[in-house]
Write a protein that holds these residues in place. Structure first.
Motif, PDB file in Angstrom:
ATOM      1  N   LEU A  35       0.828  -1.202   0.000  1.00  0.00           N
ATOM      2  CA  LEU A  35       0.000   0.000   0.000  1.00  0.00           C
ATOM      3  C   LEU A  35       0.864   1.255   0.000  1.00  0.00           C
ATOM      4  CD1 LEU A  35      -2.544  -1.082   2.782  1.00  0.00           C
ATOM      5  CD2 LEU A  35      -2.654  -1.538   0.318  1.00  0.00           C
ATOM      6  N   ARG A  36       0.368   2.322  -0.602  1.00  0.00           N
ATOM      7  CA  ARG A  36       1.078   3.598  -0.579  1.00  0.00           C
ATOM      8  C   ARG A  36       0.536   4.472   0.543  1.00  0.00           C
ATOM      9  NH1 ARG A  36       2.425   6.570  -6.186  1.00  0.00           N
ATOM     10  NH2 ARG A  36       3.453   7.854  -4.609  1.00  0.00           N
ATOM     11  N   PHE A  37       1.447   5.011   1.341  1.00  0.00           N
ATOM     12  CA  PHE A  37       1.064   6.001   2.331  1.00  0.00           C
ATOM     13  C   PHE A  37       1.043   7.344   1.617  1.00  0.00           C
ATOM     14  CE2 PHE A  37       1.622   9.115   5.652  1.00  0.00           C
ATOM     15  CZ  PHE A  37       0.935   8.598   6.736  1.00  0.00           C
ATOM     16  N   PRO A  74       2.881  14.049  -0.565  1.00  0.00           N
ATOM     17  CA  PRO A  74       2.916  14.903  -1.755  1.00  0.00           C
ATOM     18  C   PRO A  74       3.938  14.398  -2.767  1.00  0.00           C
ATOM     19  CG  PRO A  74       2.877  16.238   0.241  1.00  0.00           C
ATOM     20  CD  PRO A  74       3.098  14.822   0.682  1.00  0.00           C
ATOM     21  N   GLU A  75       3.521  14.249  -4.014  1.00  0.00           N
ATOM     22  CA  GLU A  75       4.415  13.699  -5.028  1.00  0.00           C
ATOM     23  C   GLU A  75       5.648  14.569  -5.233  1.00  0.00           C
ATOM     24  OE1 GLU A  75       4.188  11.979  -9.607  1.00  0.00           O
ATOM     25  OE2 GLU A  75       2.372  12.259  -8.402  1.00  0.00           O
ATOM     26  N   GLU A  76       5.489  15.882  -5.028  1.00  0.00           N
ATOM     27  CA  GLU A  76       6.619  16.774  -5.270  1.00  0.00           C
ATOM     28  C   GLU A  76       7.751  16.592  -4.258  1.00  0.00           C
ATOM     29  OE1 GLU A  76       3.351  19.242  -3.178  1.00  0.00           O
ATOM     30  OE2 GLU A  76       3.515  17.708  -4.763  1.00  0.00           O
ATOM     31  N   TRP A  77       7.482  15.899  -3.158  1.00  0.00           N
ATOM     32  CA  TRP A  77       8.573  15.624  -2.211  1.00  0.00           C
ATOM     33  C   TRP A  77       9.609  14.692  -2.826  1.00  0.00           C
ATOM     34  CZ3 TRP A  77       6.152  14.518   3.303  1.00  0.00           C
ATOM     35  CH2 TRP A  77       5.494  15.675   3.745  1.00  0.00           C
ATOM     36  N   GLY A  78       9.173  13.900  -3.795  1.00  0.00           N
ATOM     37  CA  GLY A  78      10.103  12.978  -4.441  1.00  0.00           C
ATOM     38  C   GLY A  78      10.422  11.746  -3.612  1.00  0.00           C
ATOM     39  N   VAL A  79       9.589  11.465  -2.605  1.00  0.00           N
ATOM     40  CA  VAL A  79       9.792  10.294  -1.751  1.00  0.00           C
ATOM     41  C   VAL A  79       8.478   9.530  -1.664  1.00  0.00           C
ATOM     42  CG1 VAL A  79      10.532   9.429   0.494  1.00  0.00           C
ATOM     43  CG2 VAL A  79      11.509  11.559  -0.383  1.00  0.00           C
ATOM     44  N   ASP A  80       8.519   8.244  -1.954  1.00  0.00           N
ATOM     45  CA  ASP A  80       7.332   7.393  -1.881  1.00  0.00           C
ATOM     46  C   ASP A  80       7.477   6.446  -0.693  1.00  0.00           C
ATOM     47  OD1 ASP A  80       6.406   8.582  -4.207  1.00  0.00           O
ATOM     48  OD2 ASP A  80       7.240   7.014  -5.502  1.00  0.00           O
ATOM     49  N   LEU A  81       6.417   6.342   0.098  1.00  0.00           N
ATOM     50  CA  LEU A  81       6.409   5.464   1.266  1.00  0.00           C
ATOM     51  C   LEU A  81       5.370   4.365   1.056  1.00  0.00           C
ATOM     52  CD1 LEU A  81       7.142   4.628   4.152  1.00  0.00           C
ATOM     53  CD2 LEU A  81       5.554   6.389   4.989  1.00  0.00           C
ATOM     54  N   TYR A  82       5.818   3.129   1.170  1.00  0.00           N
ATOM     55  CA  TYR A  82       4.947   1.969   0.987  1.00  0.00           C
ATOM     56  C   TYR A  82       4.863   1.172   2.290  1.00  0.00           C
ATOM     57  CZ  TYR A  82       5.901   2.889  -3.968  1.00  0.00           C
ATOM     58  OH  TYR A  82       6.032   3.483  -5.200  1.00  0.00           O
ATOM     59  N   LEU A  83       3.721   0.516   2.462  1.00  0.00           N
ATOM     60  CA  LEU A  83       3.504  -0.340   3.616  1.00  0.00           C
ATOM     61  C   LEU A  83       3.101  -1.732   3.134  1.00  0.00           C
ATOM     62  CD1 LEU A  83       1.441   2.171   5.767  1.00  0.00           C
ATOM     63  CD2 LEU A  83       3.828   1.533   6.126  1.00  0.00           C
ATOM     64  N   LYS A  84       3.916  -2.709   3.428  1.00  0.00           N
ATOM     65  CA  LYS A  84       3.620  -4.096   3.066  1.00  0.00           C
ATOM     66  C   LYS A  84       2.592  -4.624   4.069  1.00  0.00           C
ATOM     67  CE  LYS A  84       4.754  -8.115   0.986  1.00  0.00           C
ATOM     68  NZ  LYS A  84       4.115  -8.458  -0.291  1.00  0.00           N
ATOM     69  N   ASP A  85       1.389  -4.900   3.591  1.00  0.00           N
ATOM     70  CA  ASP A  85       0.268  -5.199   4.481  1.00  0.00           C
ATOM     71  C   ASP A  85       0.204  -6.691   4.801  1.00  0.00           C
ATOM     72  OD1 ASP A  85      -1.991  -5.268   5.969  1.00  0.00           O
ATOM     73  OD2 ASP A  85      -3.365  -4.646   4.382  1.00  0.00           O
ATOM     74  N   GLU A  86       0.944  -7.078   5.838  1.00  0.00           N
ATOM     75  CA  GLU A  86       0.999  -8.476   6.247  1.00  0.00           C
ATOM     76  C   GLU A  86      -0.224  -8.909   7.058  1.00  0.00           C
ATOM     77  OE1 GLU A  86       4.058 -10.796   5.596  1.00  0.00           O
ATOM     78  OE2 GLU A  86       3.448  -9.416   4.007  1.00  0.00           O
ATOM     79  N   SER A  87      -1.104  -7.973   7.348  1.00  0.00           N
ATOM     80  CA  SER A  87      -2.304  -8.324   8.116  1.00  0.00           C
ATOM     81  C   SER A  87      -3.307  -9.124   7.301  1.00  0.00           C
ATOM     82  CB  SER A  87      -2.975  -7.058   8.652  1.00  0.00           C
ATOM     83  OG  SER A  87      -3.600  -6.321   7.608  1.00  0.00           O
ATOM     84  N   THR A  88      -3.085  -9.245   5.991  1.00  0.00           N
ATOM     85  CA  THR A  88      -4.040  -9.967   5.137  1.00  0.00           C
ATOM     86  C   THR A  88      -3.738 -11.461   5.034  1.00  0.00           C
ATOM     87  OG1 THR A  88      -2.762  -9.371   3.157  1.00  0.00           O
ATOM     88  CG2 THR A  88      -4.564  -7.923   3.778  1.00  0.00           C
ATOM     89  N   HIS A  89      -2.720 -11.942   5.738  1.00  0.00           N
ATOM     90  CA  HIS A  89      -2.481 -13.385   5.787  1.00  0.00           C
ATOM     91  C   HIS A  89      -3.659 -14.098   6.459  1.00  0.00           C
ATOM     92  CE1 HIS A  89       1.556 -13.768   4.211  1.00  0.00           C
ATOM     93  NE2 HIS A  89       1.981 -12.771   4.970  1.00  0.00           N
ATOM     94  N   ARG A 138      15.677  11.762  -3.590  1.00  0.00           N
ATOM     95  CA  ARG A 138      14.492  11.088  -4.090  1.00  0.00           C
ATOM     96  C   ARG A 138      14.628   9.580  -3.904  1.00  0.00           C
ATOM     97  NH1 ARG A 138      11.528  14.020  -7.814  1.00  0.00           N
ATOM     98  NH2 ARG A 138      11.236  12.235  -9.212  1.00  0.00           N
ATOM     99  N   GLY A 139      13.484   8.892  -3.785  1.00  0.00           N
ATOM    100  CA  GLY A 139      13.531   7.449  -3.665  1.00  0.00           C
ATOM    101  C   GLY A 139      12.331   6.914  -2.904  1.00  0.00           C
ATOM    102  N   SER A 140      12.361   5.640  -2.641  1.00  0.00           N
ATOM    103  CA  SER A 140      11.240   4.983  -1.951  1.00  0.00           C
ATOM    104  C   SER A 140      11.697   4.360  -0.645  1.00  0.00           C
ATOM    105  CB  SER A 140      10.609   3.908  -2.850  1.00  0.00           C
ATOM    106  OG  SER A 140      11.562   2.914  -3.208  1.00  0.00           O
ATOM    107  N   ILE A 141      10.725   4.196   0.252  1.00  0.00           N
ATOM    108  CA  ILE A 141      10.930   3.584   1.562  1.00  0.00           C
ATOM    109  C   ILE A 141       9.811   2.573   1.760  1.00  0.00           C
ATOM    110  CG2 ILE A 141      11.029   3.989   4.061  1.00  0.00           C
ATOM    111  CD1 ILE A 141      11.815   6.922   3.338  1.00  0.00           C
ATOM    112  N   VAL A 142      10.134   1.445   2.363  1.00  0.00           N
ATOM    113  CA  VAL A 142       9.135   0.403   2.623  1.00  0.00           C
ATOM    114  C   VAL A 142       9.123   0.088   4.115  1.00  0.00           C
ATOM    115  CG1 VAL A 142       8.415  -1.979   2.186  1.00  0.00           C
ATOM    116  CG2 VAL A 142       9.425  -0.612   0.335  1.00  0.00           C
ATOM    117  N   SER A 143       7.940   0.064   4.695  1.00  0.00           N
ATOM    118  CA  SER A 143       7.756  -0.417   6.053  1.00  0.00           C
ATOM    119  C   SER A 143       6.631  -1.454   6.035  1.00  0.00           C
ATOM    120  CB  SER A 143       7.451   0.739   7.022  1.00  0.00           C
ATOM    121  OG  SER A 143       7.514   0.299   8.362  1.00  0.00           O
ATOM    122  N   LEU A 144       6.159  -1.861   7.196  1.00  0.00           N
ATOM    123  CA  LEU A 144       5.229  -2.987   7.278  1.00  0.00           C
ATOM    124  C   LEU A 144       3.989  -2.661   8.094  1.00  0.00           C
ATOM    125  CD1 LEU A 144       7.846  -5.726   8.241  1.00  0.00           C
ATOM    126  CD2 LEU A 144       7.010  -5.243   5.937  1.00  0.00           C
TER     127      LEU A 144
END
Length: 386
Positions: free
Chosen positions: A59-61, A64-79, A338-344
């Motif tokens: 999932l994407r948190f 603002p797109e102009e920040w140039g940083v995308d934060l994603y959350l791997k949704d392990e609660s759906t197991h 710029r770049g992406s970050i992943v959490s859970l």
């Protein structure tokens, strides 16, 4: 657990074993065709569970797109059992079965603060063996209900330190197998691939604007997830860095910072599922690039902010990781990186309605989330971390 009259009951594998008396060890001739037939069927059932389970969402948190940083959350609660620990429990059961440790009719016993035990109860029921969870008495009522729903039994201890000793002793008394997630988590997981969580994340990011994350943020209970991510990125020669967020009343941060494998914490963690009073064997400091110590009030503020942002409740461990991930977002945006970050998302918040979503519980614990909630809202509104 306590029975009538306040006497401690000894959870066993059936009603005749709850008297607390010693239970003869169930031994197995591992060359016996009947045992090999049972083993093949048990392994098949556990592997079939993986085939039936679709991959979890990324999932994407909203940032603002102009920040140039995308934060994603791997949704392990759906197991199927509702948490990140479903992957671990599957691996631990396959490891125990293939090592000849899990045997027909013998109980599987675990020391757990809840979510791992919920998942292990599921797999024990799947292959038809008894399951007993040795847990702190403070474990959420909902987790206890889920363990019992899967046919497991809850055995409570008052001191978190006592879980390890009691689980091993219970296995000895019942002739069962202490599955010991805190030792075997990093060994049982295939970190090179085979649909582990790290491989899944990179596959799901393939078509995103920043397919190789700058940071992956994990939290540590056993340390198995951070070890999997850390080993995988090195094995695949990625430049991704691994950050582990550690709650209050946990020794991992101090042990990592001071290179002290003997570090301990006097109290148990209030953030269920993560934070430990000792440096667990499965926690691999060398696989980690950075750690952050996160106040428990910040963890709670973060999960409440998550609900406001995406309409989903999550457990406290998710908030611990999210707080650290947002701080890294702020660092990158402030530096123009710029770049992406992943959490859970580790597990659903519905398991903790009487804790992290209860103002009465916060008051009882002496936790004031106001300044941390303000820090998050200010950051999301202005792009500046207070």
């Amino acid at each position: 657990m306590l029975g009538a009259g306040g006497h401690r009951e000894e959870p066993g594998v059936n009603s005749t074993q709850q008297s607390g008396g010693p239970v003869p060890t169930v031994d197995v001739d591992r060359s016996d065709p009947a045992y090999r037939t049972w083993l093949k069927e048990a392994v098949r059932k556990v592997q079939a569970d993986a085939n039936r389970s679709a991959d979890t969402h990324l999932l994407r948190f909203p940032l603002p797109e102009e920040w140039g940083v995308d934060l994603y959350l791997k949704d392990e609660s759906t197991h199927p059992t509702g948490s990140l620990k479903h992957r671990l429990a599957r691996s631990l059961f396959l490891y125990g079965l293939c090592n000849g440790w899990i045997r027909p009719e013998s109980p599987v016993i675990e020391a757990s603060s809840g979510s791992t035990a919920v998942s292990e109860a599921y797999f024990a029921q799947l292959i038809g063996v008894p399951f007993i969870a040795v847990m702190p008495r403070t474990t959420s009522r909902e987790k206890c209900r889920l363990i019992e729903f899967r046919g497991g039994r809850c055995h409570f201890v008052d001191d978190p330190w006592a879980m390890y000793i009691e689980a091993a002793a219970l296995a000895e008394r019942t002739g069962g197998h202490y599955i010991d997630q805190f030792t075997y988590a990093e060994r049982a997981t295939d970190w090179r691939g085979n649909n582990n969580i790290a491989e899944s994340v990179y596959s799901q990011l393939r078509n995103e604007r920043f397919p190789e994350p700058v940071w992956i943020v994990a939290t540590a209970g056993t340390g198995g997830t951070s070890a999997t991510f850390g080993r995988y990125v090195r094995y695949m020669q990625y430049d991704t860095r691994i950050c582990v967020a550690d709650p209050e009343n946990s020794c991992f941060f101090d042990g990592w910072r001071h290179h002290d494998p003997g570090a301990t914490s006097e109290f148990g963690s209030r953030i269920e599922g993560i934070g430990r009073p000792r440096m667990e064997p499965s926690f691999l400091p060398g696989a980690i690039d950075r750690m952050m110590k996160v106040p428990d009030a910040a963890s709670v503020a973060a999960v409440r902010a998550l609900e406001q942002a995406i309409g989903r409740k999550a457990g406290g461990s998710t908030g611990t990781g999210l707080w650290s991930a947002l701080k890294i977002v702020a660092e990158m945006a402030g530096e123009g990186r710029r770049g992406s970050i992943v959490s859970l998302i580790c597990d659903p918040g519905e398991r903790y309605l009487d804790k992290y979503y209860s103002d009465a519980w916060l008051a009882q614990q002496g936790l004031d989330i106001t300044p941390y909630a303000l820090a998050i809202s200010t950051f999301l509104a202005t792009g500046r971390w207070p």
